[in-house]
Design an enzyme around this catalytic site. Sequence first.
Site, mmCIF file in Angstrom:
data_model
loop_
_atom_site.group_PDB
_atom_site.id
_atom_site.type_symbol
_atom_site.label_atom_id
_atom_site.label_comp_id
_atom_site.label_asym_id
_atom_site.label_seq_id
_atom_site.Cartn_x
_atom_site.Cartn_y
_atom_site.Cartn_z
ATOM 1 N N CYS A 171 43.864 32.841 40.855
ATOM 2 C CA CYS A 171 43.041 33.669 39.967
ATOM 3 C C CYS A 171 43.849 34.115 38.750
ATOM 4 O O CYS A 171 43.292 34.320 37.672
ATOM 5 C CB CYS A 171 42.468 34.874 40.712
ATOM 6 S SG CYS A 171 43.711 35.912 41.515
ATOM 7 N N HIS A 229 43.766 40.972 42.540
ATOM 8 C CA HIS A 229 42.893 39.899 42.070
ATOM 9 C C HIS A 229 42.761 39.986 40.555
ATOM 10 O O HIS A 229 42.680 41.073 39.976
ATOM 11 C CB HIS A 229 41.516 40.035 42.722
ATOM 12 C CG HIS A 229 40.554 38.958 42.322
ATOM 13 N ND1 HIS A 229 40.787 37.618 42.545
ATOM 14 C CD2 HIS A 229 39.341 39.032 41.683
ATOM 15 C CE1 HIS A 229 39.774 36.907 42.079
ATOM 16 N NE2 HIS A 229 38.893 37.740 41.552
#
Length: 880
Positions: A299, A839
């Site tokens: 990510c 994230h």
Amino acid sequence: MDSLLFSQEDDELFSTPFDHSFLPPSFSDPGESVFLVSFRWWKEAVCGGGVVGGVAGVLYTATVQLDGAGDEEEAIGGLGNEEILVGMSREGEVGISGDEGVSGGQGDLALVSEWMFFTALKWHYDKLDEDSILPGEDSASDLFSLQIRLFYARETSQLVIKISQKDNQVGAFDKAYSIFCTNSGMLQVWDFSGQTNQLFVNDRISSMYSGQSNEEILLELQIYGFSCTIDEKERRKEDIAMEQSRIGGPLPSSSLRMNGSVDKVDLFSRDLPSTAVDSGSYGTGALGLTGLYNLGNTCFMNSAIQCLVHTPKLVEYFLGNFRKDLNFDNPLGMKGKLAIAFGDLLRKLWAPGATPVAPRMFKSTISSFAPQFSGYNQHDSQEFLAFLLDGLHEDLNRVKRKPYIQAKDEDGRPDEEVADEYWENHLSRNNSIIVDLCQAQYRSTLVCPMCKKLSITFDPFMYLSLPLPSSTLRKMTLTLLSTDGTTLPHPVTVTVPENGTFRDLVEALGRACSLRDGETLLIAEIYNNSILRILDDPDDSIELIRDYDQLVAYRLPKGRDGSSLVVFTHQQEEKSYLHSFPSFKKFGIPLVARMSDFSKGSEIHNEFLKLIRPFILPADDFLSDGASRKSAHENEEIEDTVWDEAANSNNESESDSDAQRDFEFYLESRTSYSSGFKIQSDEPVPISKPDQPIKVLVSWPEKMIQDYDTSILSLLPEVCKPASMSKWTQDSVSLYKCVDTFLKEEPLGPDDMWYCPNCKEHRQASKKLDLWRLPEILVIHLKRFSYTRFLKNKLETFVDFPIDDFDLSNYVIQKNNSVSHRYKLYAVSNHYGGMGGGHYTAFAKHRLKRWYEFDDSHVFPVTEEQIKTQAAYVLFYKRI
């Protein structure tokens, strides 16, 4: 072509193998495709300025014929393996420039290279109203692949394209039918890719196949902007059948044999009626709104890539002919491979009808040059971005041989003259699209603290890493316990300097709890229901304390002569069916007291009873089975009669059965399977080292567990709970304040001393940075992650950054520059979570009109109000 499969069927049938050396570069380069589009669509982009400069093309007159692999009757009826034969005769070269140039018919076709196609596509797309485009609009039907067979017909000096139903899916063959079978029968094909023209240079093919059969090669052609229905195809077959009947028989047979040979009959001498190609507006879907699959903790990479592929001029560059700038000889680059991989990925994300892309090839390429990004560990998006921008710059550096340049001293010259000299020297060695867009210059001033020697340099920068000024303070929560048996433990939150010491923490706690003159605080870290360590060195750094640590502050009387510190740790027996000996487990927060009398074990017993007095439950709350009881959290006053009864009950001589109701005390053992030496009430406690804490294990019987509210002993908060994602939970700091902190004069660290040329020694000089010139694309890195020799930490400070007008005019000291210093935000790389994981996502302003969030493969619209969060990590600004 994008994916070329060279067909060499039945090689033994050919006396001369097919030589592929005559093919143009892109016919053998898997990185470039050739696209077939409407000539009118292509010319609109050229004349409208979508493709810069004049574009030369080669005109071919094409004749089309249907052919069947079975008998002729089946071919006419559309059965069997149908084939479309397109013979292309070269007419000459023509250019298109601006509004001038050639005009083509409605059904004319154009062959363009991949960069030409994407440049024209982007130009048409930018003309559309974004409100009419849905983010998930399916436009895959606009772009499809067609397998063609290419060979040269010596008899007619034509380049022949054969499209066979057996090589393609039904839908692709149907579309090809409607494209090539035009009303006039004579089709004009304009080759702007420059590929077919190379096949005719010096008549290389004709001389190569003198007296030999022609072999086919199987190629892939990308088709865009055409539509076809089955009904149209069936109607065209009827028209062809009627035309053949009218002229008195079937079309001349020119079936291609299985060995690839062609009959010597002129295949393209007859006009075939057909339907004109529709060259109206083609739906493009939402170009650029394409997600990236997470390959496993990638990510961070996806977030950085989405910000770059929505940088306007960078998109235009990589959709265009970026390969002309590839530098294969730069020892600092990657032989052009990184730039090619990034360009290919960007085009996939901007292709019509694109679905989420798995960036495996790009990740593999970058990992081969940067092993730190190999594997599937989480990384920092800013570090990845810095490497990627630097790698792209070196791969696209237009300077093939970097000259050696020795920097000159300023020697009292004006700053403008010195800065321009530094910048020109930099550009003489570094010249790329990355430099054009992202690099700028700041002034660095060093002053020797002894001789006041002044040193000024002008250095380039790719991005600004700004510190967060709000990070100078840190909030910490500890549990405060009294040692006089009067109050329950309760949490206390204090604010201390980020780089402070334990002395600062003790002072802040003393103010918070109104510490009296005769008292002191003992701070300890609790782990597994035991004291792990006592924080007794006032000069130790607070950075040693992590956010997830659990700290207790004991409020004690100041040390008295001969007194010792006693630590009571709680344990209770747990049932075990695996061992014959009893098993114990610890629970709750240890209690601490100062004692000087150890003549009898009963003193230990009485001191412990005093400490746990606030936890005893009132007598009227000792209820029967199934009934709930009132918690001691309310800290109600306990009646003296109840306390006396409990204390007397605990000190009386009891029978063996009643003894199970009372506490048992042990000097703590070093082994986990033994409680240690048992303390007897009528015997002295053996103390070996009075200056060391005395560790006592208290064994709680079941009866006492019921009489005391032990749940309070287990309420132990962390130093800092994970921050909420709401921006209102933290202090706010302006982005301008971050710039002020970055540009503030400060002394160099002890590990970063400056060698003074006057003193001939290393000095801790003061350093001052100033912005001299700014780039067109300003990348700002917010330094949320702090790294020290003790720990790593993430700052959750909310940064209030401008979106529409970030004005740096007052910060740029080059006053004679007419370039604007105002910026508009267009992308943000976000990080959610802490140091141990988290994230990454991205916000990007698509076409600089509407905001979208890119969360790996998911893309969805967001409002401008949702852009500002505590997760903002890297900001991307475009000059207004």
